[in-house]
Design an enzyme around this catalytic site. Structure first.
Site, mmCIF file in Angstrom:
data_model
loop_
_atom_site.group_PDB
_atom_site.id
_atom_site.type_symbol
_atom_site.label_atom_id
_atom_site.label_comp_id
_atom_site.label_asym_id
_atom_site.label_seq_id
_atom_site.Cartn_x
_atom_site.Cartn_y
_atom_site.Cartn_z
ATOM 1 N N HIS A 176 -10.575 5.270 -3.153
ATOM 2 C CA HIS A 176 -9.511 6.252 -2.936
ATOM 3 C C HIS A 176 -9.875 7.556 -3.634
ATOM 4 O O HIS A 176 -9.815 7.666 -4.861
ATOM 5 C CB HIS A 176 -8.202 5.697 -3.490
ATOM 6 C CG HIS A 176 -6.975 6.404 -2.993
ATOM 7 N ND1 HIS A 176 -7.012 7.511 -2.179
ATOM 8 C CD2 HIS A 176 -5.634 6.153 -3.210
ATOM 9 C CE1 HIS A 176 -5.771 7.907 -1.903
ATOM 10 N NE2 HIS A 176 -4.927 7.107 -2.524
ATOM 11 N N HIS A 179 -5.305 12.374 -1.947
ATOM 12 C CA HIS A 179 -3.887 12.442 -2.323
ATOM 13 C C HIS A 179 -3.639 12.829 -3.772
ATOM 14 O O HIS A 179 -2.607 12.498 -4.353
ATOM 15 C CB HIS A 179 -3.197 11.107 -1.999
ATOM 16 C CG HIS A 179 -3.201 10.808 -0.535
ATOM 17 N ND1 HIS A 179 -2.881 9.573 -0.019
ATOM 18 C CD2 HIS A 179 -3.524 11.579 0.536
ATOM 19 C CE1 HIS A 179 -2.989 9.608 1.297
ATOM 20 N NE2 HIS A 179 -3.386 10.822 1.652
ATOM 21 N N TYR A 181 -5.220 11.927 -6.512
ATOM 22 C CA TYR A 181 -5.504 10.947 -7.555
ATOM 23 C C TYR A 181 -6.870 11.249 -8.190
ATOM 24 O O TYR A 181 -7.522 12.234 -7.846
ATOM 25 C CB TYR A 181 -5.368 9.533 -7.003
ATOM 26 C CG TYR A 181 -3.954 9.286 -6.507
ATOM 27 C CD1 TYR A 181 -2.857 9.512 -7.347
ATOM 28 C CD2 TYR A 181 -3.702 8.900 -5.195
ATOM 29 C CE1 TYR A 181 -1.558 9.349 -6.903
ATOM 30 C CE2 TYR A 181 -2.396 8.720 -4.730
ATOM 31 C CZ TYR A 181 -1.330 8.943 -5.588
ATOM 32 O OH TYR A 181 -0.040 8.789 -5.141
ATOM 33 N N ARG A 229 -11.499 7.097 1.292
ATOM 34 C CA ARG A 229 -10.395 7.938 1.759
ATOM 35 C C ARG A 229 -10.501 9.298 1.105
ATOM 36 O O ARG A 229 -10.663 9.389 -0.127
ATOM 37 C CB ARG A 229 -9.038 7.299 1.458
ATOM 38 C CG ARG A 229 -7.872 8.176 1.935
ATOM 39 C CD ARG A 229 -6.548 7.455 2.026
ATOM 40 N NE ARG A 229 -6.175 7.271 3.431
ATOM 41 C CZ ARG A 229 -4.939 7.020 3.848
ATOM 42 N NH1 ARG A 229 -3.934 6.920 2.985
ATOM 43 N NH2 ARG A 229 -4.685 6.856 5.123
ATOM 44 N N LEU A 299 1.296 10.711 11.520
ATOM 45 C CA LEU A 299 2.235 10.826 12.637
ATOM 46 C C LEU A 299 1.572 10.460 13.968
ATOM 47 O O LEU A 299 1.717 11.154 14.969
ATOM 48 C CB LEU A 299 2.853 12.215 12.684
ATOM 49 C CG LEU A 299 3.725 12.598 11.480
ATOM 50 C CD1 LEU A 299 4.418 13.928 11.723
ATOM 51 C CD2 LEU A 299 4.746 11.517 11.140
ATOM 52 N N GLY A 321 0.873 4.389 9.517
ATOM 53 C CA GLY A 321 1.616 4.224 8.287
ATOM 54 C C GLY A 321 3.090 4.021 8.562
ATOM 55 O O GLY A 321 3.556 2.906 8.725
#
Length: 363
Positions: A176, A179, A181, A229, A299, A321
């Protein structure tokens, strides 16, 4: 066969289709242990036909959790708890990957539905946070700037977690680096103001994620894939651009990454234009520049929309998601809409899903 339901190979792993469950934090663990909630959350999506299901951001160390209720994989008890879930998902004919994460300066927060919100770290069960620099995410506590030794330790923390993931039976690991992090914090000039070898230039800021992917690849079997990601843009003029991230992705591919899971944002507040498939162009650009397979997310809700994303070459798989939260059996609905027949083969054959649900293909 529609492209959505065509198998895809990543190294020696064959994934039955290209409708995948995106990693989504459930904030429902205690001491990092996945429980019945996680079994049902992931297991129902496997039964619903998702070819690959990904766990939530799973911390490689206790202080790497986003909240005290996040899952982890830093000890034997957690590894055994994950094995139960992995076995159930495999019995449904799906593949399962684990997202390995460290939240850095965005750690030790309240879970979203906590009746108490406010400053972080959380006062009950929380911990001091760390980051590449002593600059906080707005509204959060100031993190301690990581020492050179702490930074150098990060790749092995992820590698150790990958070895535990292998013990638990996972088919893939995802690093990851999105986002906002820790690994994204190092990548972005909005969070990383270091002046040592892990800061400054784009090469310095990408050093940690490159070392981490290298370490995970070395710890993970050659025949199984490593995913990464990324946030393909910070949505800020002074942040990362898609071409910055695509260049990093290309280097990660040469270090052993097999697919880039393309999302956006999260390292700093920004104005984002949101709409159906709004992140797909970023996935396409990363795919074009890096030469790696990518997944698209954001989306994506309708079967025809998902199919078109694949047909036009914007992505090699789609992640769902919120739509998967609304409909755990979205792939069965999509197969029906696209004229495909799934759910008619025995469990464990590597294609399709549950014969118990085979009637879903008929009106």
């Amino acid at each position: 066969m529609s492209l959505l339901f065509e198998p895809v190979a990543l190294r020696g792993l064959s994934v039955p289709n290209r409708a995948w469950l995106a990693p989504m934090c459930e904030y429902s663990a205690e001491d990092g242990l996945p429980n019945d909630w996680h079994l049902v959350h992931l297991g129902s999506r496997a039964a619903g036909g998702f070819g690959l299901v990904l766990t939530e951001a799973t911390a490689v160390v206790p202080e790497g959790r986003i909240s005290p209720q996040d899952t982890g994989i830093w000890n034997d008890e957690q590894t055994a708890a994950w094995r139960r879930i992995v076995d159930f998902v495999h019995a449904r004919g799906a593949r399962i990957g684990i997202q390995l994460a460290h939240a850095g300066r965005k750690a030790s927060t309240f879970r979203p539905w906590s009746p108490v919100q406010g400053s972080v770290p959380v006062p009950d069960g929380g911990w001091p946070t760390v980051g590449p620099s002593a600059s906080p995410y707005p509204g959060y506590a100031v993190p301690a700037e990581m020492t050179p030794t702490q930074v150098a330790d990060v790749p092995e923390l992820f590698a150790a977690a990958a070895r535990r993931a292998l013990e638990a039976g996972f088919d893939a690991v995802e690093v990851h680096a999105a986002h906002g992090y820790l690994l994204h914090q190092f990548l972005s000039p909005l969070a990383n103001t270091r002046t040592d070898e892990y800061g400054g230039s784009a090469d310095g800021r990408s050093r940690l994620v490159e070392e981490t992917v290298t370490a995970v690849r070395a710890a993970w079997p050659d025949e199984l894939p490593v995913l990464v990601r990324v946030s393909a843009t910070d949505w800020r003029d002074d942040g990362l651009t898609v071409d910055d991230v695509a260049a990093v992705a290309g280097r990660l591919g040469r270090l052993g990454a097999d697919l880039v899971d393309v999302s956006t944002g999260g390292v700093a507040p920004a104005s984002i234009s949101v709409g159906p498939g709004y992140q797909v162009p970023y996935a396409r650009r990363v795919r074009e520049v890096s030469g790696l397979p990518v997944s698209a997310v954001g989306l994506i809700s309708e079967p025809a929309q998902a199919e078109q994303i694949l047909v036009e070459g914007s992505a090699d798989a789609v992640m769902l998601g919120r739509e998967a939260l609304r409909d755990p059996y979205w792939p069965l609905r999509a197969a029906h809409a696209l004229g495909e027949k799934i759910g008619t083969v025995p469990v464990g054959s590597g294609v399709g899903t549950q014969p118990q649900y085979s009637r879903a293909q008929w009106r």
